[in-house]
Design a protein around this motif. Sequence first.
Motif, PDB file in Angstrom:
ATOM      1  N   TYR A 113       1.043  -1.547  -0.319  1.00  0.00           N
ATOM      2  CA  TYR A 113      -0.484  -0.508   0.108  1.00  0.00           C
ATOM      3  C   TYR A 113       1.053   1.561   0.224  1.00  0.00           C
ATOM      4  N   LYS A 114       2.114   0.929   0.360  1.00  0.00           N
ATOM      5  CA  LYS A 114       2.517   2.073   0.495  1.00  0.00           C
ATOM      6  C   LYS A 114       4.118   2.717   0.482  1.00  0.00           C
ATOM      7  N   ALA A 115       4.901   1.646  -0.888  1.00  0.00           N
ATOM      8  CA  ALA A 115       5.822   1.114  -1.178  1.00  0.00           C
ATOM      9  C   ALA A 115       6.270   0.952  -2.394  1.00  0.00           C
ATOM     10  N   ILE A 116       4.883   1.034  -3.344  1.00  0.00           N
ATOM     11  CA  ILE A 116       4.503   0.579  -4.856  1.00  0.00           C
ATOM     12  C   ILE A 116       4.941  -1.015  -4.878  1.00  0.00           C
ATOM     13  N   TRP A 117       4.792  -1.714  -4.050  1.00  0.00           N
ATOM     14  CA  TRP A 117       4.905  -3.072  -4.087  1.00  0.00           C
ATOM     15  C   TRP A 117       3.682  -4.190  -4.818  1.00  0.00           C
ATOM     16  N   HIS A 118       4.198  -5.016  -6.013  1.00  0.00           N
ATOM     17  CA  HIS A 118       3.413  -5.849  -6.244  1.00  0.00           C
ATOM     18  C   HIS A 118       3.403  -7.180  -5.864  1.00  0.00           C
ATOM     19  N   LYS A 119       2.158  -7.995  -5.605  1.00  0.00           N
ATOM     20  CA  LYS A 119       2.639  -9.448  -4.670  1.00  0.00           C
ATOM     21  C   LYS A 119       3.330  -9.965  -6.619  1.00  0.00           C
ATOM     22  N   HIS A 120       2.932  -9.774  -7.811  1.00  0.00           N
ATOM     23  CA  HIS A 120       3.242 -11.187  -8.980  1.00  0.00           C
ATOM     24  C   HIS A 120       4.322 -10.136  -9.508  1.00  0.00           C
ATOM     25  N   VAL A 126      -9.453   1.707  -9.153  1.00  0.00           N
ATOM     26  CA  VAL A 126      -9.965   2.840  -9.160  1.00  0.00           C
ATOM     27  C   VAL A 126      -9.656   3.926  -9.055  1.00  0.00           C
ATOM     28  N   PRO A 127      -9.931   5.283  -9.707  1.00  0.00           N
ATOM     29  CA  PRO A 127      -9.119   6.634  -9.456  1.00  0.00           C
ATOM     30  C   PRO A 127      -9.361   7.329  -7.515  1.00  0.00           C
ATOM     31  N   GLY A 128      -8.090   7.377  -7.444  1.00  0.00           N
ATOM     32  CA  GLY A 128      -7.640   8.100  -6.546  1.00  0.00           C
ATOM     33  C   GLY A 128      -7.786   7.507  -5.388  1.00  0.00           C
ATOM     34  N   MET A 129      -7.244   5.331  -5.323  1.00  0.00           N
ATOM     35  CA  MET A 129      -7.862   4.743  -3.892  1.00  0.00           C
ATOM     36  C   MET A 129      -6.559   5.249  -3.508  1.00  0.00           C
ATOM     37  N   CYS A 130      -6.317   4.920  -2.375  1.00  0.00           N
ATOM     38  CA  CYS A 130      -4.449   4.930  -2.208  1.00  0.00           C
ATOM     39  C   CYS A 130      -3.899   2.820  -2.326  1.00  0.00           C
ATOM     40  N   GLY A 131      -4.254   2.398  -2.535  1.00  0.00           N
ATOM     41  CA  GLY A 131      -4.339   0.934  -3.068  1.00  0.00           C
ATOM     42  C   GLY A 131      -5.124   0.207  -3.481  1.00  0.00           C
ATOM     43  N   VAL A 132      -4.510  -1.388  -3.587  1.00  0.00           N
ATOM     44  CA  VAL A 132      -5.416  -2.133  -3.672  1.00  0.00           C
ATOM     45  C   VAL A 132      -3.843  -3.336  -3.926  1.00  0.00           C
ATOM     46  N   VAL A 133      -4.607  -4.419  -2.730  1.00  0.00           N
ATOM     47  CA  VAL A 133      -3.198  -5.357  -2.407  1.00  0.00           C
ATOM     48  C   VAL A 133      -3.576  -6.451  -2.856  1.00  0.00           C
ATOM     49  N   GLU A 134      -3.366  -7.655  -3.400  1.00  0.00           N
ATOM     50  CA  GLU A 134      -4.047  -8.739  -3.361  1.00  0.00           C
ATOM     51  C   GLU A 134      -3.139  -9.463  -2.043  1.00  0.00           C
ATOM     52  N   ASP A 135      -4.101 -10.075  -1.084  1.00  0.00           N
ATOM     53  CA  ASP A 135      -4.246 -10.805   0.170  1.00  0.00           C
ATOM     54  C   ASP A 135      -3.287  -8.911   1.087  1.00  0.00           C
ATOM     55  N   GLY A 136      -3.144  -8.176   0.919  1.00  0.00           N
ATOM     56  CA  GLY A 136      -3.443  -7.147   1.942  1.00  0.00           C
ATOM     57  C   GLY A 136      -3.993  -6.872   3.223  1.00  0.00           C
ATOM     58  N   ILE A 137      -4.662  -7.865   2.673  1.00  0.00           N
ATOM     59  CA  ILE A 137      -5.939  -7.496   4.549  1.00  0.00           C
ATOM     60  C   ILE A 137      -6.475  -8.542   4.959  1.00  0.00           C
ATOM     61  N   ILE A 138      -6.648  -9.425   3.941  1.00  0.00           N
ATOM     62  CA  ILE A 138      -7.120 -10.639   4.419  1.00  0.00           C
ATOM     63  C   ILE A 138      -6.657 -11.755   3.220  1.00  0.00           C
ATOM     64  N   GLU A 139      -6.033 -13.555   3.746  1.00  0.00           N
ATOM     65  CA  GLU A 139      -5.403 -13.450   2.107  1.00  0.00           C
ATOM     66  C   GLU A 139      -6.663 -13.967   1.625  1.00  0.00           C
ATOM     67  N   GLY A 140      -6.631 -14.279   0.490  1.00  0.00           N
ATOM     68  CA  GLY A 140      -7.365 -15.015  -0.271  1.00  0.00           C
ATOM     69  C   GLY A 140      -8.696 -13.952  -1.079  1.00  0.00           C
ATOM     70  N   PHE A 141      -8.245 -12.667  -0.854  1.00  0.00           N
ATOM     71  CA  PHE A 141      -8.719 -10.949  -1.098  1.00  0.00           C
ATOM     72  C   PHE A 141      -8.236  -9.671  -1.611  1.00  0.00           C
ATOM     73  N   PHE A 142      -8.344  -9.107  -2.507  1.00  0.00           N
ATOM     74  CA  PHE A 142      -7.887  -8.274  -2.508  1.00  0.00           C
ATOM     75  C   PHE A 142      -8.043  -6.964  -1.864  1.00  0.00           C
ATOM     76  N   GLY A 143      -7.542  -6.238  -1.055  1.00  0.00           N
ATOM     77  CA  GLY A 143      -7.610  -4.931  -0.184  1.00  0.00           C
ATOM     78  C   GLY A 143      -7.676  -3.932  -0.415  1.00  0.00           C
ATOM     79  N   TYR A 144      -8.476  -3.388  -0.451  1.00  0.00           N
ATOM     80  CA  TYR A 144      -8.507  -1.522  -1.035  1.00  0.00           C
ATOM     81  C   TYR A 144      -8.911  -0.458  -0.182  1.00  0.00           C
ATOM     82  N   GLU A 145      -8.271   0.030  -0.298  1.00  0.00           N
ATOM     83  CA  GLU A 145      -7.595   1.448   0.749  1.00  0.00           C
ATOM     84  C   GLU A 145      -8.165   2.644   0.290  1.00  0.00           C
ATOM     85  N   ALA A 146      -8.707   3.281   0.955  1.00  0.00           N
ATOM     86  CA  ALA A 146      -8.843   4.987  -0.340  1.00  0.00           C
ATOM     87  C   ALA A 146      -8.766   5.342   2.043  1.00  0.00           C
TER      88      ALA A 146
END
Length: 555
Positions: free
Chosen positions: A204-211, A307-327
């Motif tokens: 969410y904060k350092a531009i890393w992606h799972k893949h 999604v424009p203006g969101m803070c990020g979407v991270v696979e498994d970022g919140i709970i394993e198995g889902f994409f976690g969105y932050e705004a």
Amino acid sequence: MHKYTIGVDFGTLSGRAVIVDTTTGEEVAVAVHEYRHGVMDEKLPDGTPLGVDWALQHPQDYLDVFRVTIPQVMKMAMVTPEQVAGVGIDFTACTVLPVRTDGTPLCFLDEFKNRPNAWIKLWKHHAAQDEANRLNSIAEERGEKFLKRYGGKISSEWMIPKIWQTVNEDPEVYDAADRFIEAADWVVWQLTGIETRNTCTAGYKAIWHKHEGYPSNEFFRALHPKMEKLVDEKLSRTLLPVGTRAGAVTAAAARLTGLKEGTAVAVANVDAHVSIPAVGITTPGKMLAIIGTSTCHMLLGDIEKEVPGMCGVVEDGIIEGFFGYEAGQSCVGDHFQWFVENCTPAEYRAEADARGVDLHALLTEKAALLKPGESGLMALDWWNGNRSVLVDVDLTGMIAGMTLVTKPEEIYRALIEATAFGTRMIIETFEENGVPVREFYAAGGIAEKNPFVMQIYADVINREVKISGSPQAPALGSAMFGALAAGKANGGFDSIKEAAAVMAKVKDQTYRPVAENAAVYDRLFAEYRLLHDYFGRGANDVMKRLKTIRKEVKG
């Protein structure tokens, strides 16, 4: 013998620990420790002045939270160290510091005590906005794919702009830093003696992606030649997913905290993200807003959407198995506090004193007598910039509609409504881009303590609002992950769903929209959106021009 888990939540001004019974889910005790140095936004401890938009912290304050709160909750709960199965922590983010190889913060060293860039840059440090603007321009020119995952812009609140600011302003500090690390990971390091990095803050904060990992070395070189090998030399490509074990309490950490050496320690997490399971959210379509000095909006989804203006979407970022969105919104509780401290007339203070209530309570009482739209006011909630959906810290607050008969409670209500409109803007942006929001939950001090504010939110977003059953949802969520790090065999849990089934809490009370109020707020929101787009999307950059003049005058 019952087992317990401890969660430690590091906030903006204080840290708190909660101890929870893993059998019953009961929160047995809570302890809070305020940071002695608070937020340093004017000067360093030695008097060195800071520039505009700086926000720093002192790492000793975090160690003091461990030293004070963990022994307190164990004593209050009458729990022995042997009964504590695990410990989890959460933190504000991105809150980042430069350290030596052994984890010693540079600001602890005499030669760097008067160097602002050697200190911890708090999440709301906005002095790296120039770097963020240039980073976004370079990324656009290069066609970097990662921009779309972050709503089209990387924020100055995030790690890379803050590190780049250090390179530009004090390259000696950059060179002396063996590592740049999230404070979340640093405090875990202090417990385990091992440097670990979590996927949540990295994603969410350092531009890393799972893949795809981090951006390329070529991209970092385009920012600055010194940063070409930033990831390999000063960050790490080895990341641990949330919900796993970072290590165990060392002998030194046991002496600091009173915990037993060898107690399981969870991988670090972020305050907002860790709160999701604390309210029992383990499936998509449910948004949680953690409402405090600022607000973070967390949402689980089945697929990755841009999604424009969101803070990020991270696979498994919140709970394993889902994409976690932050705004999020950068200024909520701070917004209301600013008004109380700077704009409340003497007669209101006198009335509050005479009645033995604080000013917030008095203004809330008066504002509650007003009908939606009665004041004729409309505010933009940008006193600390806009995080979502405009991602622009150079935007500033505004109030329209004031007259010579405008009253303080009318302004106070308008500021509250503005934050609710900002949340509605976030919800509608998600839904317009294919990420549904079916249910809305709220946590944090304001959600817990202020029914008036939460009813306004229900009316403005025209949805039911469910409230966290714990006044310390982040700490509770961290305790869950601490229990997960311990595992079921040691008195914890083997999945976050199992932990949530026992420990998650939601109040019976639900705020439901009042149809008459919601209809008025629909009309007001249309005006909010017009002002939002006019001042926030480039039609009139007066806020930025005024800020430029301010910086020039202040030097």
